[in-house]
Scaffold this motif. Sequence first.
Motif, short mmCIF file in Angstrom:
data_model
loop_
_atom_site.label_atom_id
_atom_site.label_comp_id
_atom_site.label_asym_id
_atom_site.label_seq_id
_atom_site.Cartn_x
_atom_site.Cartn_y
_atom_site.Cartn_z
N THR B 113 30.70 45.98 45.92
CA THR B 113 31.88 45.59 46.70
C THR B 113 32.19 44.13 46.40
O THR B 113 31.30 43.28 46.49
CB THR B 113 31.64 45.80 48.20
OG1 THR B 113 31.28 47.17 48.39
CG2 THR B 113 32.88 45.48 49.01
N LEU B 114 33.44 43.86 46.03
CA LEU B 114 33.83 42.49 45.74
C LEU B 114 34.09 41.78 47.07
O LEU B 114 34.98 42.19 47.83
CB LEU B 114 35.11 42.46 44.88
CG LEU B 114 35.07 43.34 43.62
CD1 LEU B 114 36.34 43.13 42.81
CD2 LEU B 114 33.84 43.02 42.78
N LEU B 117 37.97 39.99 47.39
CA LEU B 117 39.13 40.90 47.32
C LEU B 117 38.87 42.19 48.07
O LEU B 117 39.78 43.00 48.26
CB LEU B 117 39.48 41.19 45.85
CG LEU B 117 39.89 39.96 45.05
CD1 LEU B 117 39.97 40.26 43.58
CD2 LEU B 117 41.24 39.43 45.55
N ARG B 119 37.44 44.89 47.29
CA ARG B 119 37.52 46.17 46.59
C ARG B 119 36.11 46.71 46.28
O ARG B 119 35.20 45.96 45.98
CB ARG B 119 38.30 46.02 45.29
CG ARG B 119 38.47 47.34 44.57
CD ARG B 119 39.18 47.12 43.27
NE ARG B 119 40.64 47.24 43.40
CZ ARG B 119 41.28 48.41 43.49
NH1 ARG B 119 40.59 49.54 43.54
NH2 ARG B 119 42.57 48.46 43.55
N VAL B 121 33.99 48.69 43.75
CA VAL B 121 34.00 49.12 42.35
C VAL B 121 32.89 50.14 42.17
O VAL B 121 31.74 49.88 42.54
CB VAL B 121 33.78 47.93 41.41
CG1 VAL B 121 33.83 48.38 39.96
CG2 VAL B 121 34.80 46.84 41.69
N LEU B 164 39.03 48.72 38.26
CA LEU B 164 39.57 47.38 38.44
C LEU B 164 41.04 47.38 38.05
O LEU B 164 41.44 48.08 37.11
CB LEU B 164 38.76 46.38 37.60
CG LEU B 164 37.29 46.30 38.03
CD1 LEU B 164 36.42 45.78 36.90
CD2 LEU B 164 37.15 45.43 39.26
N ARG B 165 41.85 46.64 38.79
CA ARG B 165 43.30 46.72 38.61
C ARG B 165 43.95 45.40 38.20
O ARG B 165 45.16 45.32 38.09
CB ARG B 165 43.95 47.21 39.92
CG ARG B 165 43.61 48.66 40.28
CD ARG B 165 44.25 49.64 39.32
NE ARG B 165 43.84 51.00 39.59
CZ ARG B 165 42.78 51.59 39.05
NH1 ARG B 165 42.03 50.91 38.17
NH2 ARG B 165 42.43 52.83 39.32
N SER B 166 43.18 44.34 38.07
CA SER B 166 43.80 43.06 37.70
C SER B 166 42.75 42.15 37.07
O SER B 166 41.55 42.40 37.19
CB SER B 166 44.38 42.36 38.92
OG SER B 166 43.33 42.02 39.81
N GLU B 168 42.10 39.28 38.12
CA GLU B 168 41.38 38.64 39.22
C GLU B 168 40.21 39.52 39.65
O GLU B 168 39.10 39.02 39.88
CB GLU B 168 42.30 38.41 40.44
CG GLU B 168 43.38 37.36 40.25
CD GLU B 168 44.58 37.89 39.46
OE1 GLU B 168 44.65 39.12 39.21
OE2 GLU B 168 45.42 37.07 39.06
N GLU B 169 40.49 40.81 39.77
CA GLU B 169 39.40 41.71 40.17
C GLU B 169 38.32 41.75 39.11
O GLU B 169 37.13 41.75 39.44
CB GLU B 169 39.95 43.13 40.40
CG GLU B 169 40.79 43.22 41.66
CD GLU B 169 41.25 44.65 41.96
OE1 GLU B 169 41.97 44.82 42.95
OE2 GLU B 169 40.89 45.58 41.20
N GLU B 172 36.32 38.64 39.43
CA GLU B 172 35.44 38.62 40.60
C GLU B 172 34.29 39.61 40.44
O GLU B 172 33.17 39.36 40.87
CB GLU B 172 36.19 38.91 41.90
CG GLU B 172 35.36 38.41 43.09
CD GLU B 172 35.84 38.88 44.45
OE1 GLU B 172 36.98 39.31 44.58
OE2 GLU B 172 35.01 38.80 45.38
N TYR B 173 34.58 40.73 39.80
CA TYR B 173 33.51 41.70 39.55
C TYR B 173 32.39 41.06 38.75
O TYR B 173 31.21 41.12 39.12
CB TYR B 173 34.04 42.93 38.82
CG TYR B 173 32.94 43.82 38.28
CD1 TYR B 173 32.22 44.65 39.14
CD2 TYR B 173 32.60 43.80 36.93
CE1 TYR B 173 31.18 45.44 38.66
CE2 TYR B 173 31.57 44.59 36.44
CZ TYR B 173 30.86 45.41 37.30
OH TYR B 173 29.84 46.18 36.83
#
Lengths: 534, 509
Positions: B113-114, B117, B119, B121, B164-166, B168-169, B172-173
Amino acid sequence: MRVARLLLRRCLSTSSFDPRNAIHEKNSSINAFVHISDCPPTIEAETSSQSACSKPLQWTTVAVKDNICTSDMPTTCSSAMLENFTSPFDATVVKLLKRAGADIVGKTNCDEFGMGSLNTHSIHGPVINPFQTLRSAASVSWRNREKRTAGGSSGGSAAAVAADMCDIALATDTGGSIRLPASYCGVVGLKPSYGLISRWGVVSYADSLDCVGLMAKSTFQVRRAFDVLETPDPNDPTSVSKRLREATAGVLREFSPLKRRSPFEDSQLRVGVPQEYFAQELSPSIYNSVRTILKALKDLGAQIIPVSLPSTSYALSAYYVLASAEASSNLARYDGIEYGTRIPLPPGSDSRKASKVYSHTRTQCFGDEVRKRLLLGTYALTADAFDNYFLQAQKVRQLVRNDFDRVFRWPNLRTAEGLSSSSLSAEGVDVLIHPSAIRTAPLLPRETASTATKSSMDPLDTYLQDVLTVPASLAGLPALNIPVPTIQDDNVSADSDQDGWPVGVSIVGQWGCDRLVMDLGMVVEVAMLSSNTQ
Amino acid sequence: MARLFSDAWQVVIGIETHVQLKCRQKLFSRATNGLLSDSPNSRYNVFDAAFPGTLPKLNPKCVDLAVRAALALNCNLKPRSNFDRKHYFYPDQPVGYQITQYYSPFALDGTLTLPKLGRRVRIKQIQLEQDTGKSVFDYKTQSTLVDLNRAGAGLIEIVTEPDLRSTEEAAEYVRSLQTLLRSMGVSDGNMEAGSLRCDINVSLNRHGEPLGTRCEIKNINSVRFMVAGIQHEIERQKSILCAPSPMQVSQETRGFDEHRWETYTIRSKEDAPDYRYMPDPNLGTLTLDENTIEHVRNRLPPTPEATRNRLINTYGPRGVSEDSIDVLMGLDSSLDVPFDGGTISNHESHSTNSVAYFDTLCKGRDPREVINWITQTLLGLLSTMGKSFSTSYLATSQMGTLIDLVSNGEMTRSSGRLLLRHILLHSPSPDTSIRRLAKDLDLISIGPTDHADEICRRAIEALPSEVAAIRSGNKNVLNRLIGWVVRETKGKADVQKTRSRLEDLISKM
């Protein structure tokens, strides 16, 4: 008693002189050795000391197949690829032999990387079978005698033993490489259970099948060396644990039908004869040899039981797929970069791609048979072929194992760990007995080139031979070749196949039953000796 | 622009991360793992160099660290998994194949979990595998040199689902994964040094439509490059898909050019090598029974998330802010990860991590005081000296005594700072008594009554006009008297106490 005295004499026969002189002399005509070691200075010094006598293989001369690493002699695997290669370390088996006091006299010829059945695929040239028939021995000079193959791939080891160039020879067996040359040369050869003898320092051909084994003139000698080498090795991930070895030994002690004093009295030795191993191609002399042994065992009180191993016919193709696939992987390391031979690209050629450099060296340095198997194995592993070839072969391998597990009354302790050793099944057999080879040693190719017997070199024919040895390899079972004394019966017509050359019979046991197999081997030897002297 | 673009297209990113396990020895040999400082070809043995007759021997320490990673990423551990050989010829791969887990990886179906953000993953799988050696091209001689120091080092490959969708994600991942693996003791996670490397899969599709064709960017070794690479890849694929006559993105493997900040074709799908995967016949089955897993689980260091929550729950109510907890935890990011999953134990005072240091010091002390001493005083002094943060300069017992001396009023805060500065500069031995050191340096506060009163009286005598001003109502002038006292006592006088004492004396005049 006579046997014991004979054996004792053999054990002690090498103490008084340097065996290397005889090796040098004989080797020029047999070509069994590719390297003969210098006489170790310690031998002289140690003979008098008390402690030396306690070493189990003191005064025993041992030859080592040239695909087993030695730090003081080259290890060429009979390949141009490793022609000038000396390993920086000793194989575990070599270390154990040295520690046991053995005198390692040299390295023996073999087929390139263990691939071959005739010991003709070797940069050192073929091994000449040293056997002398009664007919030829007296009258015909060596030069004029017919030259037959010693078998392969461990032809050098078998010939060295047969010609008394050493007491014991280390060899390897992937699909029959010990049992076949042992049969052709008329010596005892043991392929032990997979995992009992360390493979660290043994140049891999096909890891899942490769076994280090032993050859000698008698099962007793084989047994002596086996006892030294059968020990766990932390360097070999496939080496069987101490715990499993002890469990196996316990089961054997408790249930062995061969009690030391009276082999067959109170126990019923059940001998299986697998029908699939008596194919059409089998020559009558081979057939008769097996019958001789079976009759001797029956006379001693053993039960002879026909059994069926239905997957046998598929074993051969499965073996060639698996062994070639593993070989294509294991031999990928020979690229001429870190060690071994490197053939420089011709001037002006494109050396920017490493693959060009590799393929040049590999094409030049691997022999025909190795190249053929590497290509086959490479194909079997490609994404398109993997399921149809490699996976299918794995399945067949399991069927072959199941066949054996079904006919033996002994549990397979390797795959059925934790099985209680409360009893053996009443059904099933203790050992299997079958011919080791479909024929006696073929003539060497040079002599047959122009004649009709060319078929002996037909590659399919040499593969067919492997039908008899490959199943035990796939299942990892112990298999012992025992030479059957040639029947010099006047009643037998001068049939072309009764050529007086050695014939061997294989005793195959359940996994871990190596000592049972050897015990029976000794019983057979004694029985044969006494029947001969009658 | 980016927003407008993302309205029309969905960016789908999946990441494969190769992580070097922090083990002393290699995955299948007993050779010591090479460090960057080692000279080339000094850290390998016969197995790593693929000598004939050598066999692999699994290093259980590597398995333990791999299991740690899998547990930290909430994976299902498979009780039985296998090793496979992946074949290709390359100079830094002397044996001709890499041992990996292709057919059955040891861990499946995890999550990360990020934190920022929010999210989740999904982790598809983790496999154990060998690292390769290094090929170094020498332009002078136009030849390739091979260094085997890294050959056979233990790696895990962590593969995400395309979640992941960006950029940034993705960034961060990778950063959270890095932090997690470091705190678990699994790896250095150092991208620059190559102990963490990423392959990024990028594809574009219109919302609601099936996923587009992906391209893989190989061997990214910094988050910056990763962001730039993904960005370039998005633009490139968009220009293909949005061309006046739209075309298909062709599946290929690409590299990132660090000088031009662009991706470039390495090979197309058609040229993809057939790796001829084969089960390794030597290694057999890797079994992970419950006992093994429990053993690792019991020694699992807490995740950064768990540590942060614990610190906030324990010390938050006692006045420690979340910000200072984040500062405290940030101090550990530069610590060396110990080998083989070892713990940074307290008796090795030279390498205690800050959180443990803080926890120990808080026993019987005000955590607000303690955190200020660590994250402000100690950190501040070290940064003015140009030294990097470490808890190794003084043992917890010494730091504790120092804090106590100040809290008890035996030493002023500024004397405490002075003492700490002295210690940092002269690094006395860890068994030095702090109290004695403070005495020797004459930093212990002047006594509570007699002596203090006496100095205050002298101040009043010395500064009559200031006293008169105070008495006439100008309270600010009191500071001059206080300053006189502090100077006279070389800072040992407590400012608050001196103030009240002076006020008392002047009011009685």
